[in-house]
Design an enzyme around this catalytic site. Structure first.
Site, mmCIF file in Angstrom:
data_model
loop_
_atom_site.group_PDB
_atom_site.id
_atom_site.type_symbol
_atom_site.label_atom_id
_atom_site.label_comp_id
_atom_site.label_asym_id
_atom_site.label_seq_id
_atom_site.Cartn_x
_atom_site.Cartn_y
_atom_site.Cartn_z
ATOM 1 C CG HIS A 266 0.476 -137.866 -24.389
ATOM 2 N ND1 HIS A 266 -0.630 -137.066 -24.159
ATOM 3 C CD2 HIS A 266 0.043 -139.143 -24.292
ATOM 4 C CE1 HIS A 266 -1.678 -137.837 -23.932
ATOM 5 N NE2 HIS A 266 -1.292 -139.095 -24.008
ATOM 6 N NE ARG B 59 -4.591 -133.482 -21.531
ATOM 7 C CZ ARG B 59 -4.776 -133.478 -20.216
ATOM 8 N NH1 ARG B 59 -4.939 -134.620 -19.583
ATOM 9 N NH2 ARG B 59 -4.790 -132.347 -19.542
ATOM 10 C CE LYS B 60 2.863 -134.101 -21.921
ATOM 11 N NZ LYS B 60 1.736 -134.819 -21.351
ATOM 12 C CB ALA B 61 2.558 -127.132 -27.115
#
Ligand SMILES: Cc1ncc(COP(=O)(O)O)c(C=O)c1O
Length: 377
Positions: free
Chosen positions: A181, A183-185
């Site tokens: 997603h 918002r992940k790294a």
């Protein structure tokens, strides 16, 4: 407005997606295989199976293990609701485990108590905000009870605990699940991955993501499955994104360290990072002082030009789980406290030191204003 999160999308990412789109071959092609190999390498597992989301990864992992109606799966009470939903969608019951009040991750003592009293089919620790749960304790408790571990490592690609990488659940039947997603790294828009060392579980996961179809030259459908496939252009993006993982984690850790310094000597509690852990700071989640609710601080911060949000969710008290299982406030006291006091601050590789100073100053001012309004010193 200082934003909560901005993904790192660069020219090579755009070129990779365009390159696949131009071929006209969009689904489950060579880029998916390449991305799977690259994630297996980072996680240190023999297999990686790409799917359409982190939720799909968790669902497939539990079904591959054979989690079924009548089973219980022990999981942390504090997580994004997908963690509990996939257990319920297998027809099983989430056995919620209270969290450690300092890390927000599953409390080992609470897990030990839960495993003593209930027959559990699997343990699903959650690595909240990119900080791994105490996997030494979780793995040894699971081993004592001969239960497989499925790591909800949605936020934790690249994180370690005692030098061991997130997702590589080191016990028989172990699996790990990642989310990509935004918002992940590492992001593919939506996307997920199941990783495991177990050949049979990897085969089952591949079948479950693709209508129950076997691999190889002869098509056969050996179980009911889903369309949980990842597209080839998402996987191409995943490959270029993954190449940046070390740089992204280093930038996130540097920004986290800067916040730690800015909050020293203030009433704000920075996120804990136990000595065994290397967090990837998927989110930078602080603790507010007693008496302040995160839901009151979010609009106050917005008024000061800073986007924030709560940490994550108290799953047992979500309407469905509260009504179905009769959970009440007080059943999970540490989760009750963490749920109310946790606030996520803006953190992403491009955030500037000046923006971080603004965020910290705004938060300290909000806390002081709330204390003054309540007549506290
Ligand atoms: C802890 C946790 N588990 C599962 C998920 C589900 O991942 P996805 O949004 O990719 O379906 C998330 C997503 O944010 C998460 O934070």
């Amino acid at each position: 407005m200082i934003r909560l999160s901005i993904p790192v999308i660069e020219d090579d990412d755009l070129d990779a997606v365009r390159g696949v789109l131009e071929t006209g071959y969009l689904v489950q092609g060579r880029h998916v295989a390449e991305f799977e190999a690259a994630v297996a390498d980072v996680a240190g597992t023999r297999h990686a199976v790409a799917v359409s989301s982190g939720t799909a990864a968790l669902h497939v992992a539990l079904l591959a293990l054979g989690v079924a109606p009548g089973d219980a799966v022990a999981t942390a009470a504090y997580s994004w609701i997908a963690t509990a939903n996939v257990i319920e969608l297998c027809g099983a019951r989430p056995l919620f485990v209270d969290v450690d009040p300092t890390t927000g991750n599953m409390s080992s003592a609470a897990l030990e108590r839960a495993l003593e009293h209930t027959s559990v089919r699997a343990v699903m620790p959650v690595h909240a905000f990119g900080l791994m749960a105490d996997m030494d304790a979780v793995n040894s408790l699971a081993a004592v009870h001969h239960i497989p571990v499925v790591e909800d490592a949605a936020c934790a690609l690249g994180a370690t605990w005692s030098g061991r990488r997130a997702g590589a659940a080191h016990n028989p039947g172990g699996m790990g699940c990642f989310s990509f997603h935004p918002r992940k790294a590492v992001t593919t828009g939506e996307g997920g991955m199941v990783v495991t060392d177990d050949d049979a579980l990897a085969d089952a996961a591949r079948q479950l993501r693709n209508h129950g179809q076997t691999g190889g030259t002869t098509v056969e459908f050996v179980r009911p499955g889903f369309n949980y496939r990842m597209t080839d252009f998402q996987a191409a993006l995943g490959v270029t994104q993954l190449a940046k993982l070390d740089r992204v984690i280093a930038a996130r850790r540097e920004a986290a360290a800067r916040y730690h310094g800015l909050f020293r000597g203030t009433p704000i509690t920075p996120p804990a990072e136990p000595a065994q852990a290397q967090s990837v700071y998927q989110s930078y989640v602080v603790g507010l002082p007693d008496g302040l609710r995160n839901t009151d601080v979010v609009p106050a911060m917005r008024d000061r030009g800073v986007e924030t949000t709560i940490g994550t969710w108290h799953m047992p008290l979500a309407a469905y789980y509260r009504d179905r299982y009769g959970h009440r406030e007080g059943d999970f006291p540490s989760t009750d406290a963490v749920f109310v006091r946790s606030l996520t601050l803006p953190l992403y590789p491009g955030i500037t030191p000046g923006q971080q100073e603004e965020v910290a100053a705004a938060l300290v001012a909000c806390v002081e204003a709330a204390a003054a309004a309540a007549g506290r010193p």
